[in-house]
Write a protein that holds these residues in place. Structure first.
Motif, PDB file in Angstrom:
ATOM      1  N   LYS A   1       0.863  -1.183   0.000  1.00 31.38           N
ATOM      2  CA  LYS A   1       0.000   0.000   0.000  1.00 31.38           C
ATOM      3  C   LYS A   1       0.891   1.221   0.000  1.00 31.38           C
ATOM      4  N   GLU A   2       0.506   2.200  -0.768  1.00 32.07           N
ATOM      5  CA  GLU A   2       1.323   3.391  -0.974  1.00 32.07           C
ATOM      6  C   GLU A   2       0.770   4.574  -0.195  1.00 32.07           C
ATOM      7  N   GLN A   3       1.652   5.382   0.390  1.00 34.78           N
ATOM      8  CA  GLN A   3       1.242   6.566   1.142  1.00 34.78           C
ATOM      9  C   GLN A   3       1.375   7.850   0.325  1.00 34.78           C
ATOM     10  N   ILE A   4       2.313   7.882  -0.630  1.00 40.03           N
ATOM     11  CA  ILE A   4       2.578   9.089  -1.413  1.00 40.03           C
ATOM     12  C   ILE A   4       1.387   9.438  -2.299  1.00 40.03           C
ATOM     13  N   ALA A   5       0.891   8.436  -3.007  1.00 44.19           N
ATOM     14  CA  ALA A   5      -0.231   8.612  -3.932  1.00 44.19           C
ATOM     15  C   ALA A   5      -0.948   7.283  -4.063  1.00 44.19           C
ATOM     16  N   LYS A   6      -2.198   7.341  -4.419  1.00 44.64           N
ATOM     17  CA  LYS A   6      -2.995   6.136  -4.663  1.00 44.64           C
ATOM     18  C   LYS A   6      -3.150   6.015  -6.179  1.00 44.64           C
ATOM     19  N   LEU A   7      -2.504   5.016  -6.752  1.00 44.20           N
ATOM     20  CA  LEU A   7      -2.538   4.811  -8.195  1.00 44.20           C
ATOM     21  C   LEU A   7      -3.443   3.630  -8.516  1.00 44.20           C
ATOM     22  N   TYR A   8      -4.392   3.863  -9.427  1.00 42.56           N
ATOM     23  CA  TYR A   8      -5.316   2.837  -9.898  1.00 42.56           C
ATOM     24  C   TYR A   8      -5.146   2.733 -11.406  1.00 42.56           C
ATOM     25  N   VAL A   9      -4.680   1.564 -11.875  1.00 39.60           N
ATOM     26  CA  VAL A   9      -4.455   1.323 -13.302  1.00 39.60           C
ATOM     27  C   VAL A   9      -5.510   0.330 -13.778  1.00 39.60           C
ATOM     28  N   GLU A  10      -6.249   0.695 -14.810  1.00 38.04           N
ATOM     29  CA  GLU A  10      -7.295  -0.168 -15.347  1.00 38.04           C
ATOM     30  C   GLU A  10      -6.650  -1.401 -15.982  1.00 38.04           C
ATOM     31  N   ASP A  11      -7.304  -2.548 -15.906  1.00 43.05           N
ATOM     32  CA  ASP A  11      -6.738  -3.825 -16.330  1.00 43.05           C
ATOM     33  C   ASP A  11      -6.322  -3.853 -17.800  1.00 43.05           C
ATOM     34  N   TYR A  12      -7.104  -3.268 -18.704  1.00 38.26           N
ATOM     35  CA  TYR A  12      -6.716  -3.264 -20.119  1.00 38.26           C
ATOM     36  C   TYR A  12      -5.430  -2.456 -20.331  1.00 38.26           C
ATOM     37  N   VAL A  13      -5.266  -1.382 -19.584  1.00 44.79           N
ATOM     38  CA  VAL A  13      -4.034  -0.596 -19.663  1.00 44.79           C
ATOM     39  C   VAL A  13      -2.863  -1.444 -19.168  1.00 44.79           C
ATOM     40  N   ASN A  14      -3.047  -2.113 -18.051  1.00 42.93           N
ATOM     41  CA  ASN A  14      -2.008  -2.979 -17.500  1.00 42.93           C
ATOM     42  C   ASN A  14      -1.616  -4.066 -18.504  1.00 42.93           C
ATOM     43  N   THR A  15      -2.610  -4.701 -19.098  1.00 46.54           N
ATOM     44  CA  THR A  15      -2.362  -5.750 -20.088  1.00 46.54           C
ATOM     45  C   THR A  15      -1.600  -5.192 -21.291  1.00 46.54           C
ATOM     46  N   TYR A  16      -2.028  -4.040 -21.794  1.00 45.38           N
ATOM     47  CA  TYR A  16      -1.377  -3.400 -22.941  1.00 45.38           C
ATOM     48  C   TYR A  16       0.093  -3.113 -22.627  1.00 45.38           C
ATOM     49  N   LEU A  17       0.361  -2.537 -21.464  1.00 44.31           N
ATOM     50  CA  LEU A  17       1.739  -2.181 -21.110  1.00 44.31           C
ATOM     51  C   LEU A  17       2.620  -3.409 -20.922  1.00 44.31           C
ATOM     52  N   LYS A  18       2.072  -4.469 -20.391  1.00 42.69           N
ATOM     53  CA  LYS A  18       2.862  -5.694 -20.196  1.00 42.69           C
ATOM     54  C   LYS A  18       3.197  -6.370 -21.526  1.00 42.69           C
ATOM     55  N   ARG A  19       2.339  -6.226 -22.500  1.00 44.17           N
ATOM     56  CA  ARG A  19       2.565  -6.862 -23.810  1.00 44.17           C
ATOM     57  C   ARG A  19       3.319  -5.967 -24.780  1.00 44.17           C
ATOM     58  N   LEU A  20       3.544  -4.729 -24.405  1.00 44.45           N
ATOM     59  CA  LEU A  20       4.167  -3.762 -25.301  1.00 44.45           C
ATOM     60  C   LEU A  20       5.675  -3.767 -25.107  1.00 44.45           C
TER      61      LEU A  20
END
Length: 184
Positions: free
Chosen positions: A21-40
């Motif tokens: 868990k992060e204290q600096i900022a709360k980052l929420y990445v949508e699953d399709y974005v995550n999938t795209y970045l992992k395959r790119l």
């Protein structure tokens, strides 16, 4: 009276924590974005691919909640090796594509994806980050392909920090689905 019980910001219902868990900022990445970045990752002799992270940010009690529901590759900005050069032409094209494909989204930072197993250092891209992604809470996502190391950095009042963790969230994201289909 009902507004007293509505959480601000409204968080996604279906999430999965990655890392701590992060204290600096709360980052929420949508699953399709995550999938795209992992395959790119680079192909056809490329060493690096880069682009924009798109979404929204809301501040609650001084904590930024960053929601990334779009990622868009910028054309013609990577050069030999691991160099990135932003040009006026590339920015103009990116803004046009953003308006068309990801309306009402703003730039939340950028991503750099290298060959599988490659280690990308944020120090190599810090100068460009502060030049082109000014302002607080701008992200730099670095990935070394499907099995490679991934890390997310954020600008803050203290300078530049690596996030210990973020959340993947799952909801219908037609914009990113359409973009991924178009890119295939």
């Amino acid at each position: 009276m009902g507004e007293l019980y509505d959480p601000f910001p409204k968080l996604p219902k279906n999430i999965r924590q990655i890392g701590e868990k992060e204290q600096i900022a709360k980052l929420y990445v949508e699953d399709y974005v995550n999938t795209y970045l992992k395959r790119l990752y680079p192909t056809d002799g490329q060493d690096l691919r880069a682009g924009l992270l798109l979404g929204t940010v809301e501040i609650n009690d001084g904590t930024p909640y960053i929601f990334v529901d779009g990622a868009m590759e910028m054309e013609g900005i990577t050069q030999e090796g691991r160099k990135v050069q932003f040009t006026d032409v590339a920015w103009k094209k990116a803004r046009q594509d953003m308006e068309q494909m990801f309306p009402k989204r703003s730039i939340q930072g950028w991503f750099l994806c290298g060959l599988p197993g490659s280690e990308l250092s944020p120090i190599n891209y810090w100068k460009q980050h502060v030049q082109y992604f000014q302002g607080p809470h701008q992200l730099m996502y670095l990935s070394g392909g499907m099995e490679g190391e991934e890390s997310v950095y954020i600008t803050s009042e203290d300078g530049f920090s690596r996030l210990k963790g973020y959340c993947i969230y799952y909801e219908r994201n037609q914009m990113m689905q359409d973009y991924m289909v178009l890119r295939k």
